[in-house]
Design a protein around this motif. Sequence first.
Motif, PDB file in Angstrom:
ATOM      1  N   ASN A 188     -19.748  29.214  24.687  1.00  0.00           N
ATOM      2  CA  ASN A 188     -19.283  30.109  25.740  1.00  0.00           C
ATOM      3  C   ASN A 188     -19.423  31.583  25.336  1.00  0.00           C
ATOM      4  O   ASN A 188     -18.447  32.314  25.230  1.00  0.00           O
ATOM      5  CB  ASN A 188     -17.820  29.789  26.093  1.00  0.00           C
ATOM      6  CG  ASN A 188     -17.678  29.239  27.497  1.00  0.00           C
ATOM      7  OD1 ASN A 188     -18.587  29.337  28.308  1.00  0.00           O
ATOM      8  ND2 ASN A 188     -16.522  28.665  27.798  1.00  0.00           N
ATOM      9  N   ALA A 189     -20.682  31.986  25.072  1.00  0.00           N
ATOM     10  CA  ALA A 189     -20.987  33.388  24.749  1.00  0.00           C
ATOM     11  C   ALA A 189     -20.244  33.866  23.504  1.00  0.00           C
ATOM     12  O   ALA A 189     -19.644  34.954  23.498  1.00  0.00           O
ATOM     13  CB  ALA A 189     -20.674  34.295  25.947  1.00  0.00           C
ATOM     14  N   SER A 190     -20.285  33.058  22.442  1.00  0.00           N
ATOM     15  CA  SER A 190     -19.649  33.454  21.182  1.00  0.00           C
ATOM     16  C   SER A 190     -20.278  34.732  20.649  1.00  0.00           C
ATOM     17  O   SER A 190     -21.478  34.991  20.821  1.00  0.00           O
ATOM     18  CB  SER A 190     -19.806  32.345  20.143  1.00  0.00           C
ATOM     19  OG  SER A 190     -19.043  31.207  20.480  1.00  0.00           O
ATOM     20  N   THR A 191     -19.462  35.512  19.959  1.00  0.00           N
ATOM     21  CA  THR A 191     -19.948  36.756  19.363  1.00  0.00           C
ATOM     22  C   THR A 191     -20.115  36.619  17.856  1.00  0.00           C
ATOM     23  O   THR A 191     -20.496  37.581  17.180  1.00  0.00           O
ATOM     24  CB  THR A 191     -18.977  37.908  19.668  1.00  0.00           C
ATOM     25  OG1 THR A 191     -17.655  37.551  19.227  1.00  0.00           O
ATOM     26  CG2 THR A 191     -18.932  38.192  21.167  1.00  0.00           C
ATOM     27  N   ASP A 192     -19.819  35.439  17.318  1.00  0.00           N
ATOM     28  CA  ASP A 192     -20.006  35.210  15.892  1.00  0.00           C
ATOM     29  C   ASP A 192     -21.305  34.429  15.665  1.00  0.00           C
ATOM     30  O   ASP A 192     -22.168  34.378  16.539  1.00  0.00           O
ATOM     31  CB  ASP A 192     -18.793  34.488  15.290  1.00  0.00           C
ATOM     32  CG  ASP A 192     -18.570  33.099  15.902  1.00  0.00           C
ATOM     33  OD1 ASP A 192     -19.408  32.662  16.720  1.00  0.00           O
ATOM     34  OD2 ASP A 192     -17.568  32.457  15.547  1.00  0.00           O
TER      35      ASP A 192
END
Length: 266
Positions: free
Chosen positions: A39-43
């Motif tokens: 879900n659109a992780s930023t890591d």
Amino acid sequence: MNKVGVVLLNWNSAKLTISCIESLVSGTMKPDKMIVVDNASTDDSINEIAAGFPDVWIIKNKVNLGFSGGNNVGIRELNRSQYDYIWVLNNDTEVDPECLKIQYDFMENAPDVAGCCGKILHSDSRNTIWYAGARLNRFKLRVFPIGMLETDNGQHDLMQKTSFITGCSMFVRGDVWRRIGMFDEKFFAYCEDIDWCLRAEKQNFEFRYLPEAVIYHKVSASFGKTKGKQTIWKIPPLVIYLSERNQLFLIKRWKSRFGLLVLYVL
């Protein structure tokens, strides 16, 4: 033949997702397909998961679609291939080695049952119950879990009909998903499983609680902060907002105007 497909939703939580996948591939029966919807992780979640499990299909959403929209992406993909069973499973869970086989064998021998959910225990206290079936109060539109926070002494070890299977673990026939439809994405997160179960009940589908199919849940793992031996729980304002807003969505959808008035009076 496409038998069992699993949908796991990931959001900046690769370690949780990897632990869940490891428990699934260690089972006596393994899923035919696993889909991780990111879900659109930023890591670096996607790369970490892909490195350990190249056979897992990873779908990256451009934006965070929430629990309902994110899971729908995976369910939709499995529906295209006509899977017999679609298991929506929280990524902050680990499953007992026999869990999938127990659910699958039961459903194969109970053609009139639409779906099931096992006994869910707390991961950090494996004799504490989180879910052992539930009662869905149709008047108040609230779910009352059976056995929650009780010590598990076998008091809820009887398979039984349940009006609610939690979004934490929903093992459902593929054709039931296709007939009822997926989660309503308006909810984003929270209460979408209640709405879905009410829609299923409206079409006379039935669910079962299977105590022998054990799942361990790292309850609200993303919200817990450990300090020494104590865990301090801080509920973000967004969670409170979504929970209360979505309860109103349920009331609006499932209650008449008279029912709304009585509910608020109570």
